[in-house]
Structures are given as structure tokens and as C-alpha cells.
Design an enzyme around this catalytic site. Structure first.
Site, mmCIF file in Angstrom:
data_model
loop_
_atom_site.group_PDB
_atom_site.id
_atom_site.type_symbol
_atom_site.label_atom_id
_atom_site.label_comp_id
_atom_site.label_asym_id
_atom_site.label_seq_id
_atom_site.Cartn_x
_atom_site.Cartn_y
_atom_site.Cartn_z
ATOM 1 N N ASN A 97 35.915 46.030 35.865
ATOM 2 C CA ASN A 97 34.724 46.617 36.500
ATOM 3 C C ASN A 97 33.504 45.727 36.220
ATOM 4 O OD1 ASN A 97 34.489 47.259 33.721
ATOM 5 N ND2 ASN A 97 33.172 48.981 34.209
ATOM 6 N N PRO A 108 28.612 51.080 28.674
ATOM 7 C CA PRO A 108 27.219 50.892 28.210
ATOM 8 C C PRO A 108 26.419 52.189 28.135
ATOM 9 C CG PRO A 108 27.749 49.435 30.063
ATOM 10 C CD PRO A 108 28.880 50.387 29.941
ATOM 11 N N THR A 109 26.717 53.180 28.971
ATOM 12 C CA THR A 109 26.046 54.499 29.002
ATOM 13 C C THR A 109 24.532 54.414 29.156
ATOM 14 O OG1 THR A 109 25.712 54.844 26.598
ATOM 15 C CG2 THR A 109 27.874 55.430 27.490
ATOM 16 N N GLY A 110 24.060 53.538 30.018
ATOM 17 C CA GLY A 110 22.606 53.383 30.195
ATOM 18 C C GLY A 110 21.902 54.678 30.549
ATOM 19 N N THR A 111 22.150 55.210 31.766
ATOM 20 C CA THR A 111 21.479 56.446 32.177
ATOM 21 C C THR A 111 22.037 57.663 31.463
ATOM 22 O OG1 THR A 111 22.741 55.974 34.188
ATOM 23 C CG2 THR A 111 20.401 56.227 34.437
ATOM 24 N N CYS A 143 30.868 45.796 34.358
ATOM 25 C CA CYS A 143 30.411 45.555 32.985
ATOM 26 C C CYS A 143 31.513 45.024 32.070
ATOM 27 C CB CYS A 143 29.821 46.832 32.398
ATOM 28 S SG CYS A 143 28.262 47.273 33.162
ATOM 29 N N ALA A 182 33.859 55.568 38.528
ATOM 30 C CA ALA A 182 32.826 54.538 38.340
ATOM 31 C C ALA A 182 33.366 53.138 38.594
ATOM 32 C CB ALA A 182 32.272 54.622 36.924
ATOM 33 N N CYS A 183 34.664 52.932 38.338
ATOM 34 C CA CYS A 183 35.213 51.578 38.267
ATOM 35 C C CYS A 183 36.341 51.370 39.273
ATOM 36 C CB CYS A 183 35.796 51.307 36.881
ATOM 37 S SG CYS A 183 34.776 51.862 35.527
ATOM 38 N N SER A 241 28.398 58.474 35.938
ATOM 39 C CA SER A 241 27.397 58.892 36.931
ATOM 40 C C SER A 241 27.979 59.416 38.244
ATOM 41 C CB SER A 241 26.425 57.743 37.211
ATOM 42 O OG SER A 241 25.540 57.585 36.118
ATOM 43 N N GLY A 254 31.352 50.939 41.180
ATOM 44 C CA GLY A 254 31.189 49.485 41.043
ATOM 45 C C GLY A 254 32.532 48.808 41.248
ATOM 46 N N GLU A 285 34.264 46.362 30.750
ATOM 47 C CA GLU A 285 34.971 47.154 29.737
ATOM 48 C C GLU A 285 36.243 47.821 30.277
ATOM 49 O OE1 GLU A 285 32.175 50.223 31.564
ATOM 50 O OE2 GLU A 285 32.127 48.096 31.088
#
Length: 553
Positions: free
Chosen positions: A277, A432-435, A279, A95-96, A80, A124, A281
Site C-alpha cells: 500500500n 501511521p494513523t494520522g487522522t 505507506c 484502505a489498502c 478511514s 490507496g 506497511e
């Protein structure tokens, strides 16, 4: 060569997500962007990194067109922050992040400030609080009493609450504490009250020694990190059972096998990994960041040649998967160079290891198109085959980049030294690839379908019936599609007990709650065999699950 144009095929939900979170807005909050312009801006910004390595402007234009096609086809999407910020003033694309927290007020509040800057830009953060002296310990400068790690975690949590990530989403943190820290029992229960630490996922960092003591029903030592001396002994099995009990009760804490993580540390000569991070991973060194991206496996399918191939008349398009992997690794490596880092130390560490995390989404969709049940041996076999292929092709792509651009600077302190010349210390991660999966219109990560038919509540409370497009297509083809049936399925949450649906169709439209926790874990393990970093996976339990069920997993 001219600029190629193509229009992404985005669902209504994808457009809503892009409009709310990703598309550029003016000072009045009005959208002044389109998805095509957003993808073009990203492709152009990322391609410009090629200029650092002797490419001509014509070469850059070729890369830009390749990246634009990669994004608009929805074959691949980056994390994102890259979608939000590439080619824009903020320019923070990772992201991480993991930030160190040392045992001093200066270090603690530096970490709070730096985390706030990262959250503002869309990233995050992960922390290990294991170096902080325990609650009740002496403070040398004032002869006062330390409040301990959990007290300071609330400071991080409050700061996170106050900062909206890039104006789009709340910040997220991972908080870890070693199992041999004197405050471990308080840490395990620190989220019993659901009103506290809501911006944290918490995980206990387990050691090999502790797990042996659990098996032997022995005692283990708690060590004060300030003095390095033992302060107490606890029954390992009682501590482990408390972790299980709390995880059963409210889903936390998680556990991280820290010694195992460091056995797989690609740069042991640089330092030890102490956190991940939010989540879990992406394990990272202190001050390290990583940018992620995911290949949409739902689009890596082609019609089977002749009569051979899968029962559904389709097969994996290995050539397309190879080409997508090659371009995605090029894209992610470029992101490291054009990224505007929130701190100089983070930039130095990230560019020294050049970790990337290429993963997958749309796995359940791929299986459905191939007619393979998610909870089957065939699915596990294909999971290994697909991820082995991506990991190996990704490393080949990294080798090609290393030949042109050089190995990552910490190469000589890595496990690859003298064996394989790579541009990146890690290549693969499954997020996780939510969005992202909503934008791509596919199933998330390596998860099964959550439901084949469900009611989505949208703005002003409007309720929309949504049906999985693959299921709708099969239902219409077999003549059992009716709106009334779809509504019944949305209420039931599963199709297993619905008589109108043929048994063979029920097999490969299983949903998350139709699958046993053990099958969820087996799928995660199949992918993990060929992933450099780690795999984000949800394990769904029925309401009737017991603490013993959680303990097995």
C-alpha cells in the site's frame, strides 16, 4: 437487550476532522450527522455480518453494542474508509489495495481506471511497474518504441490528481520497480523535480542477490522483463549509493526488500507479493485489499495494584488489551464480508485470504503514563511484550472465528496449513494513523511525541497554543506550568535545554527530534518482531544529517 448509548469524548480538533471528512452531509453540503450517529451506523453495519454465520438478531444486537462501545470509548478505530463509508451507499471499507500492471496497453489503462475507482472510494493503491518493457524497447504490434514505466507512471499520477478520494482527500499511490529493471536509474531520480509524481511514493524493490553484490562491490545484471535477457551490467554499490543520495536529498526513493517480504508471504501457493500500500506497511498480492484498525494504547492503562508497578503508579491493563484485541479482530473480519468491493477480482482475492491488519496508536502516550523514556531499553522491552501479546491474542481470536466460520479459503496454500487453523492469513499491521490519532486524541502509531507544546494555525489564520495534556498535567503538578514557558517550548521545539523543567521529566517527554535515527529504527524493529505484515515508522534526521547517516539507517 436494548441499545446501549455512550457519548465519545472528542477533542475540538477531533470534531473538526470528523466534520470536515467523515460526518454525513446533505446535497447542500450541510452536516446532517453526529459522531454518535456515525459510530452507531458503523457498529450496526459491521455487526450485521454475524447473520452470515448463524447468529440470531439478538446476537447481532450484542455485537453491535460491543462494537459501538469499542468505537465511542476510542479504545479502537478502523481505517478511514470504514469510518467514512460503513452503513452508507458507497460501502467501500478497505484502505489498502494492490493492482497488477502487465506489459500491455489494455492492462496499463485497466489499472488506471481501477485505481481511479478505488481512490474515489477512499482507498490507496500500490503498483509494481517491473513487468513493463523498458524505455526504448520495441513495441511488437506497431514496431514503434516503448516509452517505459516512468512515462506511464505520470499517467497514473495525472489520473490520481483528478480524483478526490471519496470527496475527502487526494489519492495516494505506491510505485515500485525492481532494482534489476533496465530503467532503474531513471526511476531512482524520477522525483528529483518536486513538481512531478506528487501522488506517488516510490520504492526500489531490492533483491538478496543485489545486496550481496553491494557488500562485495560487484556488478549485477539488468534484465529486460519482455525478453528475460540481460541488457546491461551495473556496479551494485554505485546504484545503492545513488538511492541513498536521492533519499537524503528529498526523502525518496524508499527501499523494499522484496525477497525478504516473500519469505514471510503467508500464502506462497497463491502468488508472489510484488507491491505494498502507499505507506508500505501492507504487502499484498495483485488484486488484494486489506482493512486496517488500531488499538489506542493510551487507554490500555490502569492504576497499579498496591505499591508495586511502575514509578508512575500505573501499569498495562492486559485484560482490557486482550478483550479489545478479541473484539477488534471480530470487527475487522466482519468488515471483509460487508465490504462493497470496487472490482469482482478484488472481492474474490480478498475473501480468499481474509487478511486483516490490527495495529496500535498512542504508544508514546502509554510510555509517558508509565514513566518510561521512549529511547530506553525498558521501552524496547515493553514494545516487544505489548506487540507479542496483541499478535498472539489476535491469532487466538482468529482461531475462535475459524472454529465458528471456517478457515480462510486459501488456507491449504498457506504457511499455516496443518499447523494452526486461522480465519485470517494475516492479523497484525502497524499503520501511521494520522487522522485516526487526531480523532482518538492520542499520539500517532508508534511514533514519539512530535512536540509537547506547539502553535497550531487554524481557520482564518488564527493561532492556537496547544500543549500535550500529559505534559500540562505533570507541569501543573510540579508547579512549573506557565503560559510563557509553554510558548518558549513551542518556539524551541524541545524541552531538553529548558532549565525550569526537572531532568527526570525531560527523560520521558522526549520528542521525535530528540531521538537518534538508530533509536527510531530499534523501536520499529522491536514491534516488527511480532507483526505479520509491516510497521509504518518515521525516522527523523537533523538538518545536519549526511548521506552516510541515511546509509546507516
Amino acid at each position: 437487550m436494548g441499545i446501549t448509548t455512550s457519548t465519545p469524548r472528542l477533542s475540538e480538533n477531533a470534531l473538526k476532522v470528523l466534520q470536515k471528512r467523515y460526518l454525513k452531509k446533505n446535497e447542500e453540503g450541510r452536516i446532517v450527522d453526529t459522531p454518535e450517529r456515525m459510530f452507531r451506523r458503523i457498529a450496526r453495519a459491521v455487526a450485521m455480518a454475524d447473520l452470515n454465520y448463524g447468529s440470531t438478531l439478538q446476537d447481532v444486537e450484542i455485537s453491535e453494542n460491543e462494537f459501538y462501545s469499542l468505537l465511542t470509548s476510542l479504545d479502537f478505530l478502523p481505517n478511514s474508509p470504514t469510518l467514512m463509508n460503513a452503513g452508507r451507499r458507497l460501502g467501500q471499507l478497505s484502505a489498502c489495495f494492490v493492482l497488477p500492471v502487465d506489459d500491455s496497453m489494455e492492462s496499463i489503462f485497466d489499472a488506471v481506471k481501477n485505481a481511479a475507482i478505488i481512490h474515489k472510494s477512499g482507498g490507496g493503491t500500490g503498483f509494481s511497474f517491473s513487468r513493463l518493457r523498458p524505455c526504448g524497447d520495441v513495441v511488437g504490434s506497431t514496431k514503434g518504441i516503448s516509452s517505459g514505466p516512468i512515462s506511464f507512471m505520470t499517467v497514473f499520477d495525472t489520473a490520481t490528481e483528478a480524483v478526490k478520494q471519496g470527496g475527502t482527500r487526494r489519492g495516494a499511490n505506491m510505485g515500485m520497480l525492481r532494482v534489476d529493471h533496465p530503467d532503474i536509474m531513471s526511476f531512482i531520480t524520477c522525483k528529483d523535480n518536486n513538481d512531478t509524481l506528487n501522488n506517488f511514493n516510490i520504492s526500489v524493490a531490492l533483491t538478496e542477490d543485489f545486496m550481496r553484490k553491494v557488500e562485495d562491490d560487484g556488478d549485477y545484471e539488468l534484465i529486460n522483463p519482455r525478453t528475460k535477457r540481460m541488457v546491461k551490467r551495473l556496479k551494485a554499490r554505485e546504484v545503492f549509493d545513488l538511492i541513498v543520495q536521492r533519499a537524503w536529498s528529498n526523502g525518496e526513493p524508499g527501499v523494499v526488500f522484496l525477497d525478504r517480504v516473500n519469505q514471510q508471504n503467508p500464502t506462497p501457493g497463491v502468488g508472489e507479493i510484488e507491491s505494498t500500500n502507499p505507506c508500505g506497511e501492507q504487502p499484498l498480492l495483485p488484486y488484494e485489499s486489506c482493512n486496517l484498525g488500531s488499538i489506542n494504547l493510551a487507554r490500555m492503562i490502569k492504576k497499579a495494584a498496591g505499591s508495586k508497578g511502575s514509578e508512575a503508579g500505573r501499569e498495562v491493563d492486559w485484560e482490557k488489551l486482550r478483550d479489545t484485541t478479541l473484539k477488534a479482530v471480530h470487527f475487522l473480519d466482519n468488515v471483509i464480508d460487508i465490504n462493497k468491493y470496487p472490482m469482482k477480482k478484488i472481492e474474490e482475492m480478498t475473501k480468499s485470504n481474509r487478511k486483516i491488519g490490527l495495529g496500535v496508536m498512542g504508544w508514546a502516550d502509554m510510555l509517558i503514563q508509565l514513566g518510561i523514556p521512549y529511547n530506553s531499553e525498558r521501552a524496547l522491552g515493553l514494545a516487544e511484550e505489548v506487540m507479542r501479546f496483541i499478535n498472539e491474542e489476535g491469532k487466538k481470536a482468529s482461531e475462535e472465528l475459524a472454529a465458528k466460520r471456517g478457515v480462510f479459503p486459501n488456507y491449504e496454500s498457506s504457511i499455516y496449513e496443518g499447523k494452526r487453523k486461522l480465519r485470517n492469513a494475516t492479523i497484525t499491521t502497524i499503520a501511521p494513523t494520522g487522522t485516526l490519532s487526531i480523532i482518538a486524541g492520542c499520539s500517532s502509531g508508534i511514533e514519539p511525541l512530535f512536540a509537547v507544546s506547539f502553535v497550531r494555525t487554524v481557520l482564518e489564520g488564527t493561532k492556537l497554543l496547544e500543549v500535550n495534556p500529559y505534559f500540562e498535567s505533570v507541569a501543573r503538578e510540579h508547579g512549573f506550568f506557565t503560559r510563557e514557558l509553554m510558548e518558549r517550548i513551542s518556539e524551541a521545539g524541545s524541552i531538553l535545554d529548558i532549565e525550569e523543567i526537572p531532568g527526570d521529566i525531560k527523560e520521558f517527554f522526549v520528542t521525535a527530534h530528540d531521538i537518534t535515527p538508530e533509536d527510531h529504527i530499534r523501536m520499529q524493529a522491536a514491534f516488527q518482531k511480532h507483526v505479520d505484515n509491516a510497521v509504518s515508522k518515521t525516522v527523523n534526521f537533523p538538518h545536519s544529517a549526511t548521506p552516510e547517516d541515511v546509509k546507516k539507517v
